[in-house]
Design a protein around this motif. Structure first.
Motif, PDB file in Angstrom:
ATOM      1  N   SER B   9       0.833  -1.212   0.000  1.00  0.00           N
ATOM      2  CA  SER B   9       0.000   0.000   0.000  1.00  0.00           C
ATOM      3  C   SER B   9       0.859   1.251   0.000  1.00  0.00           C
ATOM      4  O   SER B   9       0.569   2.235  -0.675  1.00  0.00           O
ATOM      5  N   CYS B  10       1.952   1.198   0.792  1.00  0.00           N
ATOM      6  CA  CYS B  10       2.801   2.383   0.907  1.00  0.00           C
ATOM      7  C   CYS B  10       3.532   2.633  -0.403  1.00  0.00           C
ATOM      8  O   CYS B  10       3.671   3.779  -0.839  1.00  0.00           O
ATOM      9  N   ALA B  13       1.153   4.154  -2.745  1.00  0.00           N
ATOM     10  CA  ALA B  13       0.912   5.550  -2.401  1.00  0.00           C
ATOM     11  C   ALA B  13       2.036   6.425  -2.935  1.00  0.00           C
ATOM     12  O   ALA B  13       1.833   7.580  -3.292  1.00  0.00           O
ATOM     13  N   ALA B  14       3.236   5.841  -3.008  1.00  0.00           N
ATOM     14  CA  ALA B  14       4.370   6.608  -3.507  1.00  0.00           C
ATOM     15  C   ALA B  14       4.447   6.574  -5.032  1.00  0.00           C
ATOM     16  O   ALA B  14       5.332   7.178  -5.628  1.00  0.00           O
ATOM     17  N   GLU B  47      10.761   4.621  -1.560  1.00  0.00           N
ATOM     18  CA  GLU B  47       9.799   4.102  -2.532  1.00  0.00           C
ATOM     19  C   GLU B  47       9.483   5.113  -3.626  1.00  0.00           C
ATOM     20  O   GLU B  47       9.655   6.308  -3.412  1.00  0.00           O
TER      21      GLU B  47
END
Lengths: 174, 582
Positions: B9-10, B13-14, B47
């Motif tokens: 998810s992270c 998001a990046a 990321e």
């Protein structure tokens, strides 16, 4: 069972297609302990929990309406009012807080003239503060309709909202 | 050649999705390239991440790979054979990974979480085979006991003891429950584990099922984690097809099934009896223990509830033996612990370290220190149930008991680093605001007590603190600790107590001095323009939302204090350092 919600709410819900609720009940209604699942599926359909849908769930499953309301109001996921087309979930978790999420909230409020839990007059945006989105290393973070935006600044947040509004006005999105 | 794109998810998001799209477009029709989506390797700070493994097996990790970088890396390295040095993650940054010991996270960022074959190729389901091969199934619990595994959800209760209790409870029907309701704001270990390696958690639950004699398991996952839920669904289906779940697992008499229930957003549901109530479709309100869930849990049947990370360690322990696990860590806290490192840290992300290593090592050696090389003030551990550990105690070893002595708790693994610009009274207010909202309302002490404490803290940060407020806060805190029924209430005052213990001077500055030393509490700040530094560029006056700044062009400006709303815009936009915050 006759709908017991306030008249005003029902008028707003006139024309709502309640057929999917029956489908949800027939799929999960018999399984014990599935009230939360039914409410989640209902919210998936409407974006919130329409009072009329809750009445149907109550009359079909025999779960008292008071209990359904008790559960629906207990959990933060459930909403009893319709939301805007774009739901802004602004993270207020610890990492975001330390990295200035309050300033982001201020910027959004300034841009859209709404506060936590409110919807813009044109029905486009709803702002919801949430506890944590779990993207702490990209703090501060917000999620709009499932898309996450990280490393925000007030200016960046405003720009993202303006972009969405611009696309809406240009009719680029359905 | 293999290309791995971090798609947690992270990472997404990046912008990892755009990186992925760019790469899959470029790789089209190239049969010698395998493009894989993997979970997060924990290096959230760099990321989106892309790892290239060439034909010789050498691995190159690229960081901050946007679409442009992806194209360049493709042309230069993948097609051209020359490493794209400019995008490589630096040696120093790589030390983030090399200084860790990865047991629970062993596969995160390495395998495709949506492909069971990858998990099996890395020794997956070997632990289950071992567990099923024991003639006497009590050997499983013995192994976990030897390993010294303690609950990774926060309290650190010995896992084997819970399992033994559930095993000893009478009854045909028993349940295995996985607590994946990661509610601590600032923690994301469980999300990352479920997204990056769902099978290890599944395998851990099946092994627990064998050990206590349960046939059914339930995941209780936060609804805010859609990617984790999706990957779990895929993993469960694959495990069923491969015969690790279902009837007669691996040809034995043992049968086990798994299903997922999505939580609906309530921090208190991390407490096991509240979680059970929620699983049964009720309001998530805790009840008195005993009876413990091991005796009467889900639908009143004996149930074993562990956290995601606890289960994730189990397959490794079974496959490698309890002694190998116990060889890591300290005397009373064995093995490793995963932490979500965030806040004012240079390299935020997910780290797994052996117990016993110090907080300072985690923050400085792995996390690279503080953003902008500011001074560190402390580390917040355990979220709303934990406490702040000051800089002077950063050499505390990370183990359940040492952390407890500082007034914090190990917690589920949230580790928020705070620098000199973090106001500790504001932090205490932040956590109290959280627990006050999340209190289920059952106990008066918690419901009313947290409200009263929050009111006092609100007053203090607004500059309306009174003599005696600190003592009153401590009084209320102790009453709540004694009077509340569940862990949420018992621990709710911790952030306030620990900040009073270590940062009492900050409270006093707010109350008596009406100042905020960290310059965070708006009501206590004054913005002024230094007349000798102001060039009269008018930028601040233009950006002031309430027109509180006046002055002629090229002449020093002044701020009208009675109009100023202390938004801080002038301070942010001034290019000459002329705006002073007092």
């Amino acid at each position: 069972m006759v709908c017991q919600c306030k008249k005003g709410v029902c008028t707003a819900e006139k024309g709502l297609d309640l057929a999917p609720v029956a489908g949800i009940i027939s799929q999960y209604g018999k399984e014990p302990g599935s009230l939360i699942t039914m409410l989640q599926k209902t919210q998936d359909v409407y974006g919130y929990l329409p009072a009329a849908a809750l009445s149907i769930i109550s009359s079909e499953t025999g779960i008292r309406l008071a209990k359904i309301m008790g559960v629906a109001s207990f959990y933060t996921q459930f909403r009893l009012k319709p939301v805007g087309k774009y739901l802004i979930m602004l993270c207020q978790g610890t990492a975001c807080h330390v990295n200035g999420s309050k300033d982001i909230e201020g910027a959004i409020a300034e841009e859209l003239q709404i506060h936590d839990g409110e919807t813009t007059e044109d029905g486009l945006f709803t702002l919801n503060n949430v506890a944590c989105l779990g993207c702490c290393s990209l703090a501060p973070v917000m999620m709009i309709n499932g898309e996450t935006y990280g490393r925000l600044t007030g200016a960046k947040a405003k720009e993202i909202l303006r972009d969405i509004r611009k696309k809406e006005q240009a009719g680029e999105v359905e | 050649m293999e290309i791995r794109v971090g798609m947690g998810s992270c990472g997404m998001a990046a912008g990892a999705k755009r990186t992925w799209d760019a790469l899959s477009h470029l790789c089209q029709g190239k049969t010698d390239i395998t493009l894989l989506q993997v979970g997060c390797n924990g290096m959230c700070f760099a990321e989106p991440l892309v790892e290239v493994i060439d034909a010789q097996g050498s691995a190159y990790l690229y960081g901050r790979v946007d679409e442009t970088a992806a194209k360049e890396i493709f042309e230069q390295h993948i097609a051209g054979g020359i490493v794209a040095e400019q995008y490589l993650v630096s040696e120093a940054e790589l030390s983030f990974l090399t200084k860790q010991t990865r047991i629970a996270l062993r596969n995160c960022g390495v395998i495709d979480p949506e492909n069971i074959e990858h998990y099996i190729a890395r020794g997956g389901y070997e632990g289950l085979k071992k567990a099923l091969s024991f003639a006497d199934k009590s050997e499983i619990i013995e192994t976990v006991k030897t390993a010294g595994l303690r609950g990774r959800g926060g309290a650190g209760f010995p896992t084997w003891f819970k399992w033994q209790a559930a095993k000893n409870s009478k009854g045909e029907v028993k349940y295995i429950v996985c607590n994946a309701d990661e509610g601590d704001p600032g923690a994301f270990m469980d999300r990352s584990l479920l997204e990056g390696d769902p099978h290890t958690v599944i395998e851990g639950m099946i092994i627990a099922g064998v050990a206590i004699g349960a046939k059914e398991g339930i995941f209780y996952v936060r609804a805010e984690y859609p990617v984790a839920i999706k990957r779990l669904e895929i993993a469960i289906k694959q495990a069923e097809e491969a015969g690790f779940l279902g009837e007669h697992i691996l040809g034995t008499e043992f049968s086990f099934s798994l299903r997922i229930k999505a939580g609906a957003g309530a921090f208190v549901c991390g407490e096991e009896t509240a979680l059970l109530a929620s699983l049964e479709g009720e309001r998530g309100m805790p009840r008195l223990k005993p009876p413990f869930p091991a005796e009467r849990g889900y639908w009143q049947k004996p149930s074993n509830i562990n956290n995601v990370e606890t289960y994730a360690n189990v397959p490794w322990i079974l496959a490698n033996g309890g002694a190998a696990y116990a060889a890591m860590g300290t005397e009373k806290s064995k093995g490793t612990k995963v932490f979500a490192l965030a806040g004012k840290i240079k390299r935020g992300g997910l780290v797994e370290v052996p117990m016993g290593i110090t907080l300072r090592q985690v923050v400085f050696d792995i996390g690279g220190g503080i953003q902008g090389d500011k001074a560190i003030k402390g580390v917040q551990m355990g979220g709303p149930s934990g406490g702040c550990i000051p800089e002077s105690l950063l050499d505390t070893p990370i183990d359940y008991d040492s952390i407890m002595q500082t007034g914090a708790i190990m917690g589920s693994g949230g580790m928020i680093v705070m620098d000199e610009t973090t106001c500790m009274v504001n932090m205490a207010q932040f956590f109290m605001d959280f627990t006050q909202k999340e209190s289920c309302g059952k106990c008066t002490h918690c419901r009313i007590g947290t409200t009263r404490m929050l009111e006092i803290l609100n007053r203090i940060v607004a500059g309306e603190g009174k003599d005696g407020d600190i003592e009153l806060l401590v009084d209320l805190a102790n009453a709540i600790k004694d009077g509340a029924l569940c862990g949420l209430g018992n621990s709710a005052p911790n952030p306030v107590l620990s900040t009073i213990r270590y940062f009492r001077d900050e409270y006093e500055a707010h109350i008596q001095g009406k100042t905020c030393p960290a310059k965070q509490c708006k009501d206590l700040l004054t913005y002024e323009i230094k007349q000798d530094k102001c060039t009269g560029c008018t930028l601040c006056a233009l950006k002031c939302p309430v027109k509180a700044i006046i002055g002629e062009k090229k002449q020093p400006h002044i701020i009208h204090q009675d109009i100023c709303t202390k938004c801080g815009n002038c301070f942010t936009v001034c290019r000459f350092g002329a705006v002073e915050v007092k």
